[in-house]
Motif scaffolding. Sequence first.
Motif, mmCIF file in Angstrom:
data_model
loop_
_atom_site.group_PDB
_atom_site.id
_atom_site.type_symbol
_atom_site.label_atom_id
_atom_site.label_comp_id
_atom_site.label_asym_id
_atom_site.label_seq_id
_atom_site.Cartn_x
_atom_site.Cartn_y
_atom_site.Cartn_z
ATOM 1 N N PRO A 1 0.837 -1.203 0.000
ATOM 2 C CA PRO A 1 0.000 0.000 0.000
ATOM 3 C C PRO A 1 0.869 1.249 0.000
ATOM 4 N N PRO A 2 0.365 2.333 -0.610
ATOM 5 C CA PRO A 2 1.135 3.576 -0.602
ATOM 6 C C PRO A 2 1.255 4.131 0.805
ATOM 7 N N LYS A 3 2.342 4.812 1.073
ATOM 8 C CA LYS A 3 2.597 5.365 2.392
ATOM 9 C C LYS A 3 2.567 6.882 2.334
ATOM 10 N N LYS A 4 2.475 7.466 3.533
ATOM 11 C CA LYS A 4 2.516 8.919 3.629
ATOM 12 C C LYS A 4 3.858 9.403 3.107
ATOM 13 N N GLY A 5 3.857 10.518 2.422
ATOM 14 C CA GLY A 5 5.120 11.027 1.905
ATOM 15 C C GLY A 5 4.971 12.413 1.334
ATOM 16 N N THR A 6 5.897 12.772 0.487
ATOM 17 C CA THR A 6 5.840 14.078 -0.156
ATOM 18 C C THR A 6 4.874 14.015 -1.333
ATOM 19 N N PRO A 7 4.434 15.161 -1.839
ATOM 20 C CA PRO A 7 3.431 15.169 -2.903
ATOM 21 C C PRO A 7 3.855 14.366 -4.127
ATOM 22 N N ALA B 1 8.129 27.332 8.551
ATOM 23 C CA ALA B 1 9.062 26.491 9.308
ATOM 24 C C ALA B 1 8.245 25.416 10.018
ATOM 25 N N GLY B 2 8.771 24.201 10.065
ATOM 26 C CA GLY B 2 8.066 23.091 10.698
ATOM 27 C C GLY B 2 7.384 22.207 9.663
ATOM 28 N N PRO B 3 6.667 21.155 10.123
ATOM 29 C CA PRO B 3 6.020 20.208 9.213
ATOM 30 C C PRO B 3 4.917 20.862 8.379
ATOM 31 N N GLY B 4 4.848 20.482 7.104
ATOM 32 C CA GLY B 4 3.906 21.093 6.177
ATOM 33 C C GLY B 4 2.490 20.550 6.280
ATOM 34 N N THR B 5 1.581 21.231 5.601
ATOM 35 C CA THR B 5 0.161 20.869 5.559
ATOM 36 C C THR B 5 -0.032 19.520 4.873
ATOM 37 N N GLN B 6 -1.035 18.767 5.342
ATOM 38 C CA GLN B 6 -1.362 17.462 4.769
ATOM 39 C C GLN B 6 -2.658 17.556 3.977
ATOM 40 N N TRP B 7 -2.833 16.652 2.989
ATOM 41 C CA TRP B 7 -4.089 16.597 2.254
ATOM 42 C C TRP B 7 -4.329 15.190 1.734
ATOM 43 N N VAL B 8 -5.583 14.949 1.332
ATOM 44 C CA VAL B 8 -5.964 13.710 0.642
ATOM 45 C C VAL B 8 -6.772 14.111 -0.588
ATOM 46 N N THR B 9 -6.747 13.276 -1.621
ATOM 47 C CA THR B 9 -7.607 13.517 -2.771
ATOM 48 C C THR B 9 -8.868 12.685 -2.626
ATOM 49 N N GLY B 10 -9.871 13.040 -3.389
ATOM 50 C CA GLY B 10 -11.161 12.376 -3.278
ATOM 51 C C GLY B 10 -12.116 13.252 -2.486
ATOM 52 N N PRO B 11 -13.397 12.866 -2.448
ATOM 53 C CA PRO B 11 -14.370 13.672 -1.716
ATOM 54 C C PRO B 11 -14.094 13.654 -0.216
ATOM 55 N N LEU B 12 -14.494 14.708 0.452
ATOM 56 C CA LEU B 12 -14.233 14.833 1.887
ATOM 57 C C LEU B 12 -14.844 13.683 2.667
ATOM 58 N N TYR B 13 -16.046 13.249 2.294
ATOM 59 C CA TYR B 13 -16.707 12.184 3.042
ATOM 60 C C TYR B 13 -16.004 10.838 2.896
ATOM 61 N N ALA B 14 -15.147 10.696 1.873
ATOM 62 C CA ALA B 14 -14.426 9.437 1.663
ATOM 63 C C ALA B 14 -13.063 9.439 2.349
ATOM 64 N N ALA B 15 -12.684 10.573 2.952
ATOM 65 C CA ALA B 15 -11.383 10.643 3.625
ATOM 66 C C ALA B 15 -11.486 9.915 4.964
ATOM 67 N N HIS B 16 -10.654 8.938 5.154
ATOM 68 C CA HIS B 16 -10.685 8.140 6.379
ATOM 69 C C HIS B 16 -9.268 7.693 6.710
ATOM 70 N N ASP B 17 -9.125 6.880 7.722
ATOM 71 C CA ASP B 17 -7.798 6.487 8.200
ATOM 72 C C ASP B 17 -6.967 5.773 7.136
ATOM 73 N N VAL C 1 -4.818 7.872 1.481
ATOM 74 C CA VAL C 1 -3.406 8.201 1.282
ATOM 75 C C VAL C 1 -3.198 9.665 1.667
ATOM 76 N N VAL C 2 -2.383 9.887 2.677
ATOM 77 C CA VAL C 2 -2.132 11.239 3.166
ATOM 78 C C VAL C 2 -0.851 11.757 2.527
ATOM 79 N N GLU C 3 -0.972 12.885 1.846
ATOM 80 C CA GLU C 3 0.178 13.553 1.255
ATOM 81 C C GLU C 3 0.587 14.696 2.180
ATOM 82 N N GLN C 4 1.840 15.117 2.107
ATOM 83 C CA GLN C 4 2.296 16.208 2.964
ATOM 84 C C GLN C 4 3.231 17.130 2.190
ATOM 85 N N LEU C 5 2.945 18.424 2.301
ATOM 86 C CA LEU C 5 3.813 19.413 1.671
ATOM 87 C C LEU C 5 5.124 19.502 2.431
ATOM 88 N N PRO C 6 6.213 19.733 1.733
ATOM 89 C CA PRO C 6 7.486 19.942 2.427
ATOM 90 C C PRO C 6 7.474 21.275 3.170
#
Length: 195
Positions: A4-10, A134-150, A153-158
Motif C-alpha cells: 500500500p502507498p505510504k505517507k510522503g511528499t506530494p 518552518a516546521g512540518p507542512g500541511t497534509q491533504w488527501v484527494t477524493g471527496p471529503l466524506y471518503a477521507a478516512h484512516d 493516502v495522506v500527502e504532505q507538503l514539504p
Amino acid sequence: MAPPPKKGTPQNRKPQRGQEVVQVFEPAELVRLYDESVALAWWQRDALPDASQVLAREPFTWTAEVTPSGEELAPLEPLVASAAVLERVKELLELHAALFEAELIGVRVALTQKPLCPSLHLNKQHCRLISTLAGPGTQWVTGPLYAAHDKAVVEQLPSGAAAWFKGLAWPGVQPIPHRSPPGEARRLVLSLDLL
C-alpha cells in the motif's frame, strides 16, 4: 500484490476529476491555477536560514488586512524577529495579490505547537495560500471529503512550500480536503486570503 502507498511528499497520483495537484518551479507557472482540472498548486521555497530560532519564540497569532505593498506588516516584525520571515511573507503576499489582481489580502501568521486545523476540511474561500514557513507542512488527501478516512493516502507538503488551495467559492472546483499535521511539533504558518 503491490504494497500500500505510504505517507510522503506530494506525488502525481490520479485524483478525482478536477482535483489535479501540480508542482510549479517558478512563479510564472502559477497560471496553471486557472486550469479547470487543477485544485492545488504548490511551489517549493528554500528553508528559512533562521527557522530554528524563529520556532523557539513565544507562540502567537497575528492577523491583518494588508495591501500588496506590505506596509501593514510592520507590527509582525517584533513577533518573528526575522528579516527572512518578513521577506518571505512580503514575497508571497505580492505574488498572491498579482495572481488574482487583489488590492487587499487577509494575512494570518501563527507560531503554534498544536494543529491549527486538525480535521480534514475544505476552504470556503476562492483560493487560500498556505505556507508552513518552518516546521512540518500541511497534509491533504484527494477524493471527496466524506471518503477521507484512516486508510486514505495522506500527502504532505514539504516545509517551506507555498501552496494555493482552491476553495468552494471557486466555481466548478472539487477542493482538496486538507489539515494541519497531527502532533505537537512547532510550526510557523502563513495563510493568505482574498478579501
